[in-house]
Write a protein that holds these residues in place. Sequence first.
Motif, PDB file in Angstrom:
ATOM      1  N   ASP A 196       0.839  -1.191   0.000  1.00  0.00           N
ATOM      2  CA  ASP A 196       0.000   0.000   0.000  1.00  0.00           C
ATOM      3  C   ASP A 196       0.877   1.244   0.000  1.00  0.00           C
ATOM      4  O   ASP A 196       1.807   1.365   0.800  1.00  0.00           O
ATOM      5  CB  ASP A 196      -0.895  -0.013   1.241  1.00  0.00           C
ATOM      6  N   VAL A 197       0.580   2.186  -0.896  1.00  0.00           N
ATOM      7  CA  VAL A 197       1.355   3.435  -0.962  1.00  0.00           C
ATOM      8  C   VAL A 197       0.460   4.660  -0.833  1.00  0.00           C
ATOM      9  O   VAL A 197       0.858   5.767  -1.197  1.00  0.00           O
ATOM     10  CB  VAL A 197       2.197   3.505  -2.261  1.00  0.00           C
ATOM     11  N   SER A 198      -0.741   4.491  -0.320  1.00  0.00           N
ATOM     12  CA  SER A 198      -1.611   5.639  -0.066  1.00  0.00           C
ATOM     13  C   SER A 198      -1.009   6.475   1.062  1.00  0.00           C
ATOM     14  O   SER A 198      -0.567   5.930   2.071  1.00  0.00           O
ATOM     15  CB  SER A 198      -3.010   5.169   0.321  1.00  0.00           C
ATOM     16  N   ASN A 199      -1.004   7.798   0.906  1.00  0.00           N
ATOM     17  CA  ASN A 199      -0.348   8.651   1.914  1.00  0.00           C
ATOM     18  C   ASN A 199      -1.190   9.859   2.317  1.00  0.00           C
ATOM     19  O   ASN A 199      -0.655  10.893   2.703  1.00  0.00           O
ATOM     20  CB  ASN A 199       1.029   9.107   1.420  1.00  0.00           C
ATOM     21  N   THR A 200      -2.512   9.742   2.214  1.00  0.00           N
ATOM     22  CA  THR A 200      -3.369  10.872   2.569  1.00  0.00           C
ATOM     23  C   THR A 200      -3.884  10.813   4.005  1.00  0.00           C
ATOM     24  O   THR A 200      -4.560  11.738   4.448  1.00  0.00           O
ATOM     25  CB  THR A 200      -4.583  10.940   1.623  1.00  0.00           C
ATOM     26  N   ASP A 240     -11.427  16.201  -2.361  1.00  0.00           N
ATOM     27  CA  ASP A 240     -11.710  16.433  -0.946  1.00  0.00           C
ATOM     28  C   ASP A 240     -10.475  16.168  -0.083  1.00  0.00           C
ATOM     29  O   ASP A 240     -10.205  16.916   0.870  1.00  0.00           O
ATOM     30  CB  ASP A 240     -12.867  15.550  -0.480  1.00  0.00           C
ATOM     31  N   GLU A 241      -9.729  15.127  -0.405  1.00  0.00           N
ATOM     32  CA  GLU A 241      -8.526  14.819   0.366  1.00  0.00           C
ATOM     33  C   GLU A 241      -7.483  15.921   0.213  1.00  0.00           C
ATOM     34  O   GLU A 241      -6.886  16.377   1.205  1.00  0.00           O
ATOM     35  CB  GLU A 241      -7.947  13.470  -0.072  1.00  0.00           C
ATOM     36  N   LEU A 242      -7.252  16.353  -1.028  1.00  0.00           N
ATOM     37  CA  LEU A 242      -6.274  17.419  -1.243  1.00  0.00           C
ATOM     38  C   LEU A 242      -6.732  18.721  -0.590  1.00  0.00           C
ATOM     39  O   LEU A 242      -5.919  19.441   0.006  1.00  0.00           O
ATOM     40  CB  LEU A 242      -6.042  17.628  -2.738  1.00  0.00           C
ATOM     41  N   CYS A 256      -0.704  27.514   0.433  1.00  0.00           N
ATOM     42  CA  CYS A 256      -0.721  26.161  -0.120  1.00  0.00           C
ATOM     43  C   CYS A 256      -1.593  26.115  -1.349  1.00  0.00           C
ATOM     44  O   CYS A 256      -2.738  26.583  -1.341  1.00  0.00           O
ATOM     45  CB  CYS A 256      -1.217  25.162   0.921  1.00  0.00           C
ATOM     46  N   ILE A 257      -1.055  25.530  -2.422  1.00  0.00           N
ATOM     47  CA  ILE A 257      -1.772  25.349  -3.680  1.00  0.00           C
ATOM     48  C   ILE A 257      -2.002  23.861  -3.886  1.00  0.00           C
ATOM     49  O   ILE A 257      -1.077  23.053  -3.748  1.00  0.00           O
ATOM     50  CB  ILE A 257      -0.971  25.922  -4.867  1.00  0.00           C
ATOM     51  N   ALA A 258      -3.241  23.493  -4.205  1.00  0.00           N
ATOM     52  CA  ALA A 258      -3.567  22.111  -4.519  1.00  0.00           C
ATOM     53  C   ALA A 258      -3.841  21.980  -6.010  1.00  0.00           C
ATOM     54  O   ALA A 258      -4.652  22.708  -6.562  1.00  0.00           O
ATOM     55  CB  ALA A 258      -4.789  21.640  -3.718  1.00  0.00           C
TER      56      ALA A 258
END
Length: 260
Positions: A196-200, A240-242, A256-258
């Motif tokens: 797993d490489v999800s990092n949120t 939504d996560e970002l 911060c810019i998403a």
Amino acid sequence: MSTILYPSPIVGPIHSRRLGISLGVNVNPADSKICTFDCIYCEVGYNSWHRPTSKRPSREHIASCLEAKLKEMKAQGSSLDVITFSGNGEPTGHPQFLGIVEDTILLRNRYYPEAKVSVLTNSTLAHIPEVHRALELVDNNIMKLDTIDPDYINKVDRPTSPAYDVKEVIEQMQLFKGHVIIQTMFMHGTDDLGNDVSNTSDRYVDPWLDAIRRIKPSEVMIYTIDRDTPCAHLSKATHDELNAIRDRVAAEGFECIAAY
């Protein structure tokens, strides 16, 4: 999945999600990739796919090609927001990088004085004095920090040197005293081995945010996958996560810019 190599030494101009109308400078060969990371999400592909078969372009050749392109764009009345060092791997690894940056700034001043000069770097070579000086000179010193978790870094960014230490990288970032923009990739999925490489999640965001507080950057750029990746099992972080991560960064007092 399909990946791309960029021309060398000049790319574009193209429209960047984060920087606007960007003219790229690729200081690595057009037919290969040279990088101190081997990221599973790199649009250029894995290092092993594009072994060096030719030399990097020289400082003189880069300056000549850049000036010709800037002259052409100026004559056509084209807009330009930024000249960006990126391309087929890590730009700061070029042995003439400081001189190339100095030449680029002179040419920018001559043809497009309002344009910014940016470097997209994976931060691995910032400890080299000449590289540090070059990053001090540019307008946008954009340094990668995907996480501060060593296991995650080894799965996702995959440094080519066993000496890589994210704590030392953060210390180097602090030395810029705010003249640094942190760039972080957020995503979901698994690597080629099924890890797993999800990092949120907070597990990764909380310590990363603590590092942001210590670095005190002028800006933070967070983004997610936009192009094909060599690892086929990756997917985007959601809007939504970002947005939630962006809002946490902003609450700490950092711009911060998403980019979605």
